[in-house]
Design a protein around this motif. Structure first.
Motif, PDB file in Angstrom:
ATOM      1  N   GLU A 173       0.841  -1.204   0.000  1.00  0.00           N
ATOM      2  CA  GLU A 173       0.000   0.000   0.000  1.00  0.00           C
ATOM      3  C   GLU A 173       0.870   1.245   0.000  1.00  0.00           C
ATOM      4  N   ALA A 174       0.244   2.360  -0.343  1.00  0.00           N
ATOM      5  CA  ALA A 174       0.909   3.659  -0.255  1.00  0.00           C
ATOM      6  C   ALA A 174      -0.140   4.737  -0.073  1.00  0.00           C
ATOM      7  N   ASP A 175       0.241   5.817   0.574  1.00  0.00           N
ATOM      8  CA  ASP A 175      -0.572   7.032   0.581  1.00  0.00           C
ATOM      9  C   ASP A 175      -0.037   7.910  -0.538  1.00  0.00           C
ATOM     10  N   VAL A 176      -0.904   8.222  -1.494  1.00  0.00           N
ATOM     11  CA  VAL A 176      -0.477   8.889  -2.717  1.00  0.00           C
ATOM     12  C   VAL A 176      -1.181  10.238  -2.848  1.00  0.00           C
ATOM     13  N   ALA A 177      -0.417  11.253  -3.196  1.00  0.00           N
ATOM     14  CA  ALA A 177      -0.982  12.587  -3.399  1.00  0.00           C
ATOM     15  C   ALA A 177      -1.124  12.863  -4.891  1.00  0.00           C
ATOM     16  N   TYR A 178      -2.326  13.202  -5.291  1.00  0.00           N
ATOM     17  CA  TYR A 178      -2.615  13.648  -6.654  1.00  0.00           C
ATOM     18  C   TYR A 178      -2.946  15.136  -6.612  1.00  0.00           C
ATOM     19  N   VAL A 179      -2.569  15.851  -7.664  1.00  0.00           N
ATOM     20  CA  VAL A 179      -2.904  17.272  -7.766  1.00  0.00           C
ATOM     21  C   VAL A 179      -3.472  17.541  -9.152  1.00  0.00           C
ATOM     22  N   LYS A 180      -4.225  18.628  -9.266  1.00  0.00           N
ATOM     23  CA  LYS A 180      -4.713  19.016 -10.585  1.00  0.00           C
ATOM     24  C   LYS A 180      -3.509  19.229 -11.502  1.00  0.00           C
ATOM     25  N   ASP A 181      -3.660  18.817 -12.742  1.00  0.00           N
ATOM     26  CA  ASP A 181      -2.563  18.788 -13.705  1.00  0.00           C
ATOM     27  C   ASP A 181      -1.840  20.134 -13.766  1.00  0.00           C
ATOM     28  N   PHE A 182      -0.568  20.143 -13.284  1.00  0.00           N
ATOM     29  CA  PHE A 182       0.174  21.415 -13.254  1.00  0.00           C
ATOM     30  C   PHE A 182       0.659  21.831 -14.638  1.00  0.00           C
ATOM     31  N   GLY A 183       0.371  21.028 -15.655  1.00  0.00           N
ATOM     32  CA  GLY A 183       0.623  21.448 -17.027  1.00  0.00           C
ATOM     33  C   GLY A 183      -0.536  22.230 -17.617  1.00  0.00           C
ATOM     34  N   ARG A 184      -1.631  22.318 -16.849  1.00  0.00           N
ATOM     35  CA  ARG A 184      -2.819  23.029 -17.315  1.00  0.00           C
ATOM     36  C   ARG A 184      -3.352  23.973 -16.232  1.00  0.00           C
ATOM     37  N   LEU A 185      -2.465  24.628 -15.545  1.00  0.00           N
ATOM     38  CA  LEU A 185      -2.879  25.490 -14.443  1.00  0.00           C
ATOM     39  C   LEU A 185      -3.717  26.672 -14.906  1.00  0.00           C
ATOM     40  N   GLU A 186      -3.588  27.022 -16.188  1.00  0.00           N
ATOM     41  CA  GLU A 186      -4.386  28.140 -16.703  1.00  0.00           C
ATOM     42  C   GLU A 186      -5.880  27.832 -16.664  1.00  0.00           C
ATOM     43  N   GLU A 187      -6.227  26.545 -16.495  1.00  0.00           N
ATOM     44  CA  GLU A 187      -7.635  26.158 -16.435  1.00  0.00           C
ATOM     45  C   GLU A 187      -8.224  26.330 -15.038  1.00  0.00           C
ATOM     46  N   LEU A 188      -7.367  26.582 -14.040  1.00  0.00           N
ATOM     47  CA  LEU A 188      -7.835  26.736 -12.666  1.00  0.00           C
ATOM     48  C   LEU A 188      -8.152  28.192 -12.369  1.00  0.00           C
ATOM     49  N   THR A 189      -9.054  28.415 -11.424  1.00  0.00           N
ATOM     50  CA  THR A 189      -9.341  29.766 -10.972  1.00  0.00           C
ATOM     51  C   THR A 189      -8.210  30.259 -10.078  1.00  0.00           C
ATOM     52  N   ALA A 190      -8.173  31.548  -9.834  1.00  0.00           N
ATOM     53  CA  ALA A 190      -7.157  32.115  -8.949  1.00  0.00           C
ATOM     54  C   ALA A 190      -7.266  31.514  -7.548  1.00  0.00           C
ATOM     55  N   GLU A 191      -8.484  31.310  -7.071  1.00  0.00           N
ATOM     56  CA  GLU A 191      -8.666  30.751  -5.729  1.00  0.00           C
ATOM     57  C   GLU A 191      -8.138  29.310  -5.668  1.00  0.00           C
TER      58      GLU A 191
END
Length: 291
Positions: free
Chosen positions: A216-234
């Motif tokens: 097992e592992a505890d795994v951290a996923y994040v929104k794709d940092f290659g597409r950060l322009e798709e995220l809001t400022a918040e």
């Protein structure tokens, strides 16, 4: 007095954490430092009454805990096992557990009870969610599949993943990874990695040493940092805060800050201020921000 990088970020609210399977048996959650510093709120879900009571007794002003079992919205059987941490909606795989030292005993089912589950997308008073932390012993995939609308607003998922099946019909890493990637997340880091000795070998008389089998592992996923322009400022602000406070990932934090600067959402002094806060030098496209 110079403004700090968090002052310059100035998010609209505290970072919102949702913890599904908040049973405190495994020690402090990954976001504990943010919680203690008053930088996040926590909405936790824990259907086991004794574990829920422990959480309620210790809860601070930014925490609330609810008894819902989050899942696919159906009625399921909860298997309560000898080791509390293996209690699950799935049946322990006795044959597989027997291949790992001590695990057959850990997964012994002591009692069974019917349990109604609630879809994540059906929880109307959840509020915002930036980080989803989840540990539901093999039932993570149905939560993700029935929480796609809610997860669209999140920027990080901290989930337990299994590489060896401990339960019958348990989805493993590949299936869960595919679902999260389809929802726009990418694997960021392994927060913990659990290895276990293969039975029946006991090397040099020590049952829990000299082993390499990853289970097992505890795994951290994040929104794709290659597409950060798709995220809001918040969203970018909370991803930067999580990267810094939870995952010790200054590179990810800086990428979020640089995107915020490029979008005109924060003052460009934020990167030098962050470099000063972490006591490091930070270079962006050849421009150095000194500590």
């Amino acid at each position: 007095m110079a403004r700090t990088w968090t002052d310059l970020l100035s998010p609209e609210r505290l970072t919102a954490v949702v913890d599904i399977g908040a049973n405190p048996i495994d020690g402090d959650p990954p976001y504990v430092d943010m919680l203690r510093a008053g930088l996040c709120t926590v909405t936790g879900f824990e259907p086991q009454p004794e574990a829920l009571q422990l959480l309620l007794d210790a809860a601070g002003p930014n925490e609330r805990y609810l008894p819902h079992a989050v899942g696919d919205g159906g009625e399921h059987e909860l298997r309560v096992t000898w080791m509390n941490g293996m209690t699950s909606l799935l049946e322990p795989d006795v044959a597989r557990l027997s291949t790992l030292n001590e695990f057959a005993r850990y997964g012994e089912v002591l009692s069974r009870t019917s349990l109604a589950t609630t879809r994540l997308d059906d929880i109307t008073d959840l509020g915002p969610m930036d980080l989803l932390k989840i540990d539901v012993q093999g039932s993570e995939l149905p939560v993700f599949q029935n929480g796609r609308t809610t997860l669209a607003g999140a920027v990080a998922v901290h989930t337990e993943m299994s590489f060896a099946p401990l339960y019958e019909g348990q989805p493993l890493f590949g299936e869960v990874d595919a679902e999260l990637r389809a929802q726009g997340f990418v694997l960021h880091t392994f927060a913990t990695l659990k290895k276990w000795p293969i039975a029946p070998a006991v090397i040099d008389g020590y049952i829990f040493t000299n082993h390499q089998q990853v289970i097992e592992a505890d795994v951290a996923y994040v929104k794709d940092f290659g597409r950060l322009e798709e995220l809001t400022a918040e969203q970018l602000k909370h991803l930067a805060l999580l990267a810094h406070h939870v995952y010790a990932s200054p590179d990810l934090a800086v990428r979020c800050l640089a995107q915020l600067v490029a979008d005109g959402a924060v003052d460009d002094a934020v990167v030098p201020a962050y470099a000063e806060a972490i006591g490091r030098s930070v270079t962006l496209d050849g421009v150095r921000s000194d500590r």
